[in-house]
Design an enzyme around this catalytic site. Structure first.
Site, PDB file in Angstrom:
ATOM      1  CE1 TYR A  90      43.716  36.518  38.647  1.00 51.88           C
ATOM      2  CE2 TYR A  90      45.952  36.292  40.050  1.00 51.88           C
ATOM      3  CZ  TYR A  90      44.722  37.313  39.938  1.00 51.88           C
ATOM      4  OH  TYR A  90      43.890  37.761  40.693  1.00 51.88           O
ATOM      5  N   PRO A 103      38.350  42.140  36.109  1.00 48.17           N
ATOM      6  CG  PRO A 103      39.387  42.796  37.763  1.00 48.17           C
ATOM      7  CD  PRO A 103      39.875  41.849  37.367  1.00 48.17           C
ATOM      8  CG  HIS A 329      42.897  40.416  39.267  1.00 49.75           C
ATOM      9  ND1 HIS A 329      43.661  40.771  40.207  1.00 49.75           N
ATOM     10  CD2 HIS A 329      41.354  39.653  39.914  1.00 49.75           C
ATOM     11  CE1 HIS A 329      42.811  40.948  41.381  1.00 49.75           C
ATOM     12  NE2 HIS A 329      42.136  39.970  41.082  1.00 49.75           N
ATOM     13  CB  SER A 445      45.456  41.919  52.186  1.00 48.63           C
ATOM     14  OG  SER A 445      47.228  42.310  51.969  1.00 48.63           O
ATOM     15  CB  SER A 545      35.985  40.526  45.844  1.00 49.49           C
ATOM     16  OG  SER A 545      37.185  40.762  46.839  1.00 49.49           O
ATOM     17  CD  GLN A 546      34.555  45.349  53.013  1.00 52.51           C
ATOM     18  OE1 GLN A 546      34.172  46.065  53.256  1.00 52.51           O
ATOM     19  NE2 GLN A 546      35.355  44.597  53.653  1.00 52.51           N
TER      20      GLN A 546
END
Length: 687
Positions: A90, A103, A329, A445, A545-546
Site C-alpha cells: 500500500y 474497495p 485499504h 488471512s 478475493s472471496q
C-alpha cells in the site's frame, strides 16, 4: 526447517497472546517458487531461473545470509513481515486510491421517496456507527475465532481498532498510516459530512452526551440547507485526494501554507469517519452502475468531489438510494469491513429508527462548514486532479454478474471447497479468454498470528492449467472421467496451497522479506529479484478475493494492472455474485467477455460433475466400486509435511480446516470469521 513458536502466551484476545508468524524454511520456499513459475515461463526463462534460484539457495550463498537475518528480525519483532508488507502493498504505491486500491461495499438499493428519507437513513446509520465504536472503544467487541472442526483458535483483532481512528497521510515517496492511539491524541468525537463537495463538522458528542438519532437528523437537515447555499460554495477540495499519491502530497503541502486550510485538514484527518450525502446521479441504477459510482463517485460532474479518500471509512448515502461504503485499504482487510458493515445493516434493520426519543440537547449548535483558502495554484491543481479522475471514470470497465444456476450448496455436494472450485473456474475463464495462464493473486488471512494481515494463494497451479487445457484445447480427446480427475486434482492443489498460506508458510511474504532485508543491509539486489521470472511472478493480471456476506450486499474493486482483471466473488447457497473489473484502455481485456467465459465455464464444470456422478451411480448398481484418486506428487507431500511441522511444534495449533456435514474445506481470508466463540461453534459448518 521453518522457524516456529514453541510456547505462545496463554493471554488470548487476538493480539499479544497469539503466536508469532512463522518463517518458512528457505529451501521449501525456493522449491515452491520454481513449481509455481515453471508453467508460466518459457523453457529458456525457466532454465535461467532455476540456475539463479540454485545459486541463491546454495550453502554459503546470499540466500542463507538473508534467511539468518530474517530469523533475527523474527525474534525482535511482533510480526517480521508486517512493515515490509504494508509498505510494499500500500504505502509505497503511487497510484490513485479510487478504483486502484480502495474497495467498496455496495448496499441494497434503497427506496427514498423524499429528500428527508435519505437523511433519516444517514442518521440511523450514524447511530449504528456510534454503537459499534462504543464496542471498539471499550474493547468489548467479541474476539473472532477461526472456524473449523475444532473451532476456537482466536484471530488477531488489531485491524478493527483502526476502523475509526486511522488516516492515510500522503507522502512524496511513501504514505504514512497514522493511528490515533496515544493518550495525547483524544478519541475523535466528530464525523465529517460531505454534501455538494462541501465538508461539515458534525459533533456527535455535545456537553459530554452522545447525540441521539433525532438530534443527528436535525443536524443533517441543517447541513443539507447550508450546502444548498450558493453564496458560500467553496471549491471541491476533496477531488485532490483522488489523485496519485505523490501529486496529492504536493497539493496538500500547498494547502498547508494557509492556517485556515491547516485547521480544516486537521478536522478531517482526526474525524471518526466520513458520511457522504450524494446527489442523485441518473435514472439507471443497475448493480454495475452502483458499483462503479461507489468506487469513483462518477467524477467531478457527479459525486467524485464529495469524498476524502484518505479516511478508512466513507459511508455513502445517495439521494437516489445508491448507498455503500468506500474503504481505504491499508488499515484493514475486507473481512473487517464486512463484519463492521454487516453489524450496521443488521442494527438498522433490527432496531427501528428512534426519531421520537426525548431528552434532546436543546438548541444544538449549528454544524461548522470547513473553510478553504484557494490560490490560483490550488485551482490549477484541482482542475488537473478532476481531469485525471474523469479519465479513470471513463476507463473503468465493470460487470457485476449474479450467477443464478447454482451456488455453494451444489459445490459442497461434490465434496469440494467452494472457494477452490470458484478459483479453478476463474482460471478456466481466463484461459478461454486469453489462451494462457497468468500469475494470480488470492488473498489469504494470516490473522491466526500476531498482527497478521494476508499472504497470497497462487491459484494458477500446474494442476489448474492441466484441467483448463483439457476443458478448452483437448475437449474432444480427453474423456469425462479423466477431466473429472483433473478437476479434483486442481481443487486438491488449490486447497493444499491455501493451507500453506493461512498457516504462514506460503512464498510471497517470505520472498518479500528476503528482498527487503537485502535492501536494508544495503546489498546489491540479489539476482533472484532481478530475474525476469520474479517480475512475471508479481504481475498479478488476475487479482481475486472471496468476500462472502450474510446480509444482502456485495464488494467490488478495480484491477491492479492496466491489462488485468479484478475478480471479487460472494458465494451464496444457490447463487454467486461476481464483480469483474478491467480497463477499457487495454485492448487485451473486456469484463463482459470474461464474465461470459466465467458463466459458461461454471455451467461446463457443473455438467462435468453431474455426468461423472451419474456414471458412478450406474457403475455402483452393478458392483461395489472402490475409488482412490492419487493426486499427491512429491511437492504435495512436502506441503503436507510443512503444515504438519507447524502444527507439531505449536501447542495451540492454527485452525485451518472447516468441517461441513459432507466435506472438508479450507477457510481462506475471504471467508467471514464469526464474532464470539458461541457463534463460532454455531456457525462451524459454514464455508
Amino acid at each position: 526447517m521453518p522457524v516456529l513458536d514453541r510456547e505462545p502466551s496463554k493471554d488470548l484476545g487476538g493480539g499479544d497472546g497469539l503466536p508469532k508468524l512463522p518463517l518458512p524454511a528457505l529451501e521449501d520456499t525456493l522449491d515452491m517458487y520454481l513449481r509455481c513459475m515453471k508453467h508460466l515461463l518459457t523453457e529458456e526463462q525457466f532454465n535461467k531461473t532455476q540456475n539463479v534460484v540454485k545459486q541463491f539457495g546454495a550453502p554459503g550463498g546470499v540466500g542463507k545470509l538473508l534467511q539468518s537475518k530474517l530469523e533475527e528480525r523474527r525474534e525482535n519483532k511482533a510480526n517480521w513481515v508486517y512493515d515490509y508488507w504494508l509498505n510494499d502493498m500500500y504505502l509505497n504505491n503511487r497510484l490513485a486510491l479510487p478504483v486502484n486500491s480502495s474497495p467498496a461495499m455496495v448496499f441494497p438499493q434503497q427506496n427514498f421517496r423524499a429528500p428527508i428519507d435519505s437523511l433519516r437513513f444517514a442518521a440511523h446509520l450514524i447511530s449504528g456507527v456510534l454503537e459499534y465504536k462504543t464496542l471498539l472503544d471499550s474493547r468489548s467487541l467479541p474476539v473472532d475465532y477461526a472456524r473449523g472442526q475444532l473451532a476456537g483458535t482466536p484471530l488477531c483483532m488489531e485491524q478493527y481498532y483502526r476502523l475509526f481512528t486511522s488516516y492515510r497521510l500522503p507522502g512524496p515517496e511513501r504514505d504514512t498510516l497514522v493511528a490515533q492511539e496515544s493518550s495525547v491524541m483524544p478519541e475523535p468525537e466528530h464525523i465529517i459530512v460531505a454534501c455538494k463537495n462541501q465538508f461539515f463538522v458534525l459533533d456527535v458528542v455535545i456537553n459530554f452526551r452522545r447525540l441521539n438519532e433525532r438530534d443527528l437528523l436535525t443536524q443533517l437537515e441543517k447541513i443539507a440547507r447550508m450546502a444548498d447555499s450558493d453564496e458560500e460554495q467553496l471549491p471541491p477540495i476533496g477531488i485532490l485526494t483522488s489523485d496519485g499519491r505523490t501529486e496529492w502530497a504536493e497539493s496538500r503541502s500547498v494547502l498547508m501554507r494557509e492556517s485556515t486550510n491547516r485547521d480544516s485538514l486537521d478536522m478531517i484527518e482526526r474525524c471518526m469517519c466520513l458520511v457522504c450525502l450524494d446527489d442523485a446521479t441518473g435514472p439507471e441504477l443497475s448493480d454495475t452502475t452502483r458499483a462503479m459510482l461507489m468506487l469513483h463517485g462518477g467524477g467531478l460532474a457527479k459525486n467524485g468531489g464529495n469524498r476524502w479518500y484518505d479516511k478508512p471509512m466513507q459511508f455513502v448515502v445517495g439521494a437516489d438510494g445508491c448507498c455503500g461504503v468506500v474503504c481505504e485499504h491499508s488499515a484493514f482487510e475486507g473481512i473487517v469491513l464486512v463484519q463492521c458493515t454487516e453489524y450496521l445493516l443488521k442494527y438498522m434493520s433490527g432496531s427501528p429508527s428512534k426519531l421520537v426519543r426525548a431528552a434532546s440537547v436543546s438548541e444544538l449548535p449549528a454544524p461548522r462548514r470547513l473553510r478553504w483558502k484557494c490560490t490560483p495554484e490550488i485551482h490549477k491543481l484541482l482542475a488537473s486532479s478532476a481531469d485525471k479522475l474523469q479519465r479513470l471514470v471513463k476507463d473503468l470497465d465493470m460487470d457485476v454478474h449474479k450467477f443464478y444456476d447454482y451456488g455453494k450448496e451444489f459445490i459442497k455436494k461434490q465434496k469440494m471447497s467452494p472457494d477452490a472450485y470458484i478459483q479453478v473456474a476463474l482460471q478456466l475463464a481466463y484461459y478461454r479468454c486469453h489462451g494462457r495462464p497468468v500469475s494470480t493473486y488470492e488473498s489469504a488471512s494470516i490473522r491466526r498470528f500476531r498482527e497478521g494481515r494476508v499472504d497470497n494463494i497462487r491459484s494458477a497451479t500446474p494442476e489448474a492449467l492441466a484441467f483448463v487445457k483439457a476443458m478448452t484445447d483437448g475437449g474432444r480427446s480427453t474423456g469425462e472421467t479423466e477431466k473429472m480427475e483433473m478437476l479434483r486434482g486442481a481443487i486438491n492443489a488449490q486447497t493444499k496451497y491455501t493451507i500453506l498460506a493461512i498457516t504462514g508458510m506460503a512464498i510471497d511474504n517470505h520472498l518479500l522479506g528476503l528482498r527487503e532485508i537485502a535492501r536494508e543491509l544495503k546489498m546489491e539486489k540479489p539476482e533472484i529479484f532481478k530475474d525476469e521470472a520474479h517480475l512475471i511472478s508479481n504481475q498479478f493480471i488476475l487479482s481475486t478475493s472471496q468476500v462472502p456476506t450474510t446480509v444482502e450486499m456485495f464488494c467490488c474493486y478495480g484491477p491492479v494492472l492496466p491489462n488485468g482483471y479484478g475478480a471479487c466473488y460472494n458465494p451464496q447457497s444457490d447463487h454467486i455474485i461476481f464483480c469483474v473489473s478491467s480497463f477499457h484502455e487495454s485492448s487485451e481485456t473486456r469484463s463482459a467477455e470474461f464474465v461470459k467465459c466465467l458463466a459458461q465455464g461454471l455451467l461446463d464444470m457443473r455438467d462435468l460433475c453431474n455426468k461423472c456422478n451419474s456414471s458412478v451411480k450406474v457403475e455402483r448398481q452393478g458392483r461395489t466400486l472402490e475409488t482412490h484418486t492419487q493426486t499427491d506428487t512429491n511437492w504435495q507431500n512436502k506441503t503436507q509435511q510443512r503444515a504438519a511441522d507447524l502444527t507439531k511444534n505449536q501447542p495451540a495449533p492454527p485452525q485451518v480446516l472447516v468441517k461441513t456435514p459432507d466435506q472438508t474445506t479450507v477457510e481462506a481470508q475471504t471467508q467471514t470469521s464469526s464474532h464470539g466463540e458461541a457463534q463460532a461453534l454455531k456457525n462451524g459448518s459454514k464455508s
